[in-house]
Design an enzyme around this catalytic site. Structure first.
Site, PDB file in Angstrom:
ATOM      1  N   GLY A 157       5.718  -7.754  -3.114  1.00 54.83           N
ATOM      2  CA  GLY A 157       5.173  -6.694  -3.948  1.00 54.83           C
ATOM      3  C   GLY A 157       6.271  -5.979  -4.716  1.00 54.83           C
ATOM      4  O   GLY A 157       6.099  -5.616  -5.885  1.00 54.83           O
ATOM      5  N   THR A 158       7.406  -5.778  -4.065  1.00 57.06           N
ATOM      6  CA  THR A 158       8.537  -5.124  -4.730  1.00 57.06           C
ATOM      7  C   THR A 158       8.973  -5.918  -5.948  1.00 57.06           C
ATOM      8  O   THR A 158       9.200  -5.369  -7.029  1.00 57.06           O
ATOM      9  CB  THR A 158       9.701  -4.979  -3.722  1.00 57.06           C
ATOM     10  OG1 THR A 158       9.281  -4.077  -2.689  1.00 57.06           O
ATOM     11  CG2 THR A 158      10.944  -4.443  -4.382  1.00 57.06           C
ATOM     12  N   CYS A 183      14.001  13.814   9.116  1.00 58.39           N
ATOM     13  CA  CYS A 183      14.767  13.317  10.252  1.00 58.39           C
ATOM     14  C   CYS A 183      14.505  11.834  10.513  1.00 58.39           C
ATOM     15  O   CYS A 183      15.269  11.179  11.214  1.00 58.39           O
ATOM     16  CB  CYS A 183      14.447  14.131  11.497  1.00 58.39           C
ATOM     17  SG  CYS A 183      12.674  14.316  11.785  1.00 58.39           S
TER      18      CYS A 183
END
Lengths: 461, 461
Positions: free
Chosen positions: B69-70, B321
């Site tokens: 997809g990228t 975090c």
């Protein structure tokens, strides 16, 4: 049904299939996630990287998995050029590299860079010294395949790497054809390979970049695979690729001896006159064990492929008629060998002697039948009364017709006389000189003509 | 062991597994070859393309398979920008796009182009009119996701497409999160998607480009997939992707109703006070059926992920975090919602009500335990004698400590008094205003400080 085109793509190795299946259930999650499914995926990925790195001969952190060998080559070239852009934008490559390398070189030129193609000899091998001569002060990268994909000739990688290193230029080795047979000789700076060439799955390439080599990945950023291969990791395929590379390597010593003997059987038969008017190309010794390429005068590659497919043999060809662009293979062209009637046989692991024998039984009839349909001259053509010179009009006729027409009339001129062939097919430029070489006639040269070109041949015997 | 992170990657759908296995033996050869193995591979590829095109709602010749997809997103943006480079080099995108879109925009800016981020409202949705306002004479492309990957909010694609079309600008829709649930509304010019998000295998993306959209593939040339996706085709994976998309779509109507009810159960429980001091984010109605995201005051996302993993629930988080860069999710930031203690739950197909109930049993104790360890204030904190204003030094303390310290002392100033929080954690800039919004206190603003920033809050009740 013998498949003799493993240099295009090898059937899936049983170990690859097994590893793929085993990792489908464990390898689908995102390996960057901290939950158990992610940790399991990351473990598989790490293990695959270690196994592949060991086979390549590099550190795991020097190796990333790309989505194909083509992507590995493109990324290697773009990344190395960009990493050394202060040095310059000049690329050195051999004239017989894979199209993925040539296309990357073309992209560089389109973007204002430049490249130098190092020629090859008639066997398809480069001279390492020629790489040394091609290096310039602005050379950012040199590329050399480990072995040629069309004719199987092994390249002098170690010596070329030494020369590049002496010039301070990194060397990218495209190991797509050889990695299944053994590690690449030391000295490379970057290495690219493709899993489906060794019996791994499609969708996996390897890109290794030695520590210390300047490298700047191009394109939009992505944090996966050290920023060198964007996109979600394909872990089951990567696991299968690494496992099958290890398995293929374990079998390589024995299998290469076996396949080399089978290829020698083909080379011996062709050299011994099994089919008349054949040129076997590529280095007879320094070559891939499983691959042999030959060209047949007076016949077109497409007909040979078609007839061999009917006889259930799958092979490929570098002849112009089998290419979508109707141009002959750039490899055969660079070697200066005949391109018509070209056949590449590349045996997958497990090929049997019986399959090769059957191929050798079928081949003579296939070639003879094709020649007969084209009206090709027999080896002992009758000679009418000689004329001092002749012009043959083959304009608008495709390979192998111009060569057939030349061969038909060469006996009609006296020794010392000339035949001029008018032709506009691109393959004639390669095949008429190649025919002269094979037939020991003199190729005088090419002259401009109203249409196409005029190729002049002098009869020597 | 419930896996609640299908928005990252979905487990392989049984149909994908079956199709992958079935095509391993037929799909390994080069589909551009004319022999039988190649013809078989080409048939599989053609059939997969037809099935995928039908699901996408386009013509087969408008769709190519990429390696992820990228890659589909990167290629779509680069190709569309280059195809329209005479118009200009301006890109419009929403502030909540996937990182692959943001990275392509950053690459454009690095290369001298420009981009405009369209803001979103507190639910995560864009206003189509804002796209209209962002379009310029030099806008080459606009990008909008079909639905957000972190909070599930559906975007007004059809209306945005109309506005872009009126401005003559093509719209790329990133359909990665929604394609398994149904086709994208009409009007898109380019579309990208990713198979492993709907239960297909890794290694397959879709890129569709409508006929008539100017498109110029970038990078070195390659003849495969219409020149839009270089590299050897991964046919078994492509077949599995297409087959599973069809299967997932057939189940989507019933499964979306079922999962929507399970998500509503979670939303209802959180809204009903199951865990105090929680903000559920994203549009409650116009959303993906299987996804809910919420943030918990006074607790860090990493502890929540870790404790939920110990309780055998796999979820993800947009808290700072949990990010390698220690910055909060750009999506939550653009929405202006709380980022601390963030949890995304995305249910894969087949999730049971019992699994969701168990999650709701476990969650309150996990959050309470984490808060207790951090010394978070209880909802009914005792108030010492009031002082007119207070300064809290949270320098060097990471999310959620600055907000915890603020909450602890707000009762110590009178109504109308102020608390100033000194903090240098990036998340504080988002979470202190978000806390004020949740607690109905006034966020006065941010002032420069010797170290970090000073965030001023006025007590209203």
């Amino acid at each position: 049904m013998p498949y003799f085109d493993s240099a295009s793509s090898a059937p899936l190795h049983p170990v690859a299939r097994q590893a793929l299946l085993a990792s489908l259930d464990e390898g689908w999650a995102d390996p960057s996630r901290l939950y158990r499914e992610g940790r399991r995926a990351a473990l598989l990925l790490d293990a695959a990287r270690e196994a592949a790195a060991e086979a390549v001969g590099c550190r795991p952190d020097e190796l990333v998995f790309t989505s194909s060998g083509t992507r590995a080559v493109h990324s290697a070239i773009e990344g190395a050029l960009s990493g050394r852009r202060r040095v310059g934008r000049h690329l050195v490559l051999s004239a017989v590299e894979h199209s993925s390398v040539l296309h990357a070189a073309a992209a560089l030129e389109a973007a204002g860079g430049s490249s130098t193609e190092v020629p090859v000899d008639r066997s398809g091998a480069v001279d390492p010294a020629a790489y040394g001569e091609a290096l310039r002060a602005d050379t950012a990268l040199a590329c050399l395949q480990s072995a040629n994909h069309e004719v199987g000739t092994e390249q002098p990688v170690a010596r070329t790497a030494e020369i590049c290193a002496a010039g301070g230029v990194p060397l990218l080795v495209d190991a797509a054809q050889s990695l299944g047979w053994g590690p690449v000789p030391d000295g490379w700076s970057l290495l690219a390979a493709s899993a489906h060439k060794w019996g791994g799955p499609a969708g996996v390439g390897l890109l290794a970049v030695r520590k210390g080599v300047r490298f700047a990945p191009q394109g939009p950023a992505d944090e996966r695979e050290s920023g060198r291969a964007p996109g979600f990791e394909n872990i089951p395929a990567v696991v299968a690729a690494a496992a099958s590379l290890r398995a293929v390597r374990a079998e390589a010593a024995a299998e290469s001896v076996r396949l080399r003997a089978l290829v020698d059987r083909i080379r011996g038969a062709l050299g011994g006159g099994l089919v008349p008017d054949v040129e076997v190309v590529g280095d007879p010794v320094r070559r891939l064990p499983h691959l042999v390429t030959f060209s047949c005068l007076y016949v077109d590659g497409e007909t040979l492929l078609h007839e061999l497919d009917r006889a259930e043999f799958s092979v490929s060809s570098g002849s112009s008629c089998t290419s979508s662009t109707l141009t002959p293979s750039h490899v055969l062209k660079a070697m200066g060998v005949l391109t018509e009637g070209n056949i590449r046989v590349s045996l997958p692991a497990g090929t049997t002697g019986a399959e090769v024998d059957r191929f050798l039984e079928v081949l003579p009839g296939v070639v003879a039948g094709a020649r007969e349909r084209l009206g090709a001259p027999s080896s002992a053509a009758s000679s009418p009364a000689p004329r001092a010179s002749l012009v043959v009009d083959a304009l608008g006729r495709r390979c192998p017709i111009p060569v057939i027409e030349l061969a038909k009339v060469i006996g009609e001129v006296p020794v010392g006389g000339t035949v001029t062939v008018l032709a506009d097919d691109e393959a004639a430029r390669l095949d008429i000189p190649a025919w002269c070489e094979m037939r020991e006639q003199e190729y005088v040269g090419e002259e401009p003509a109203d249409r196409g070109s005029a190729y002049v041949v002098r009869r020597l015997l």
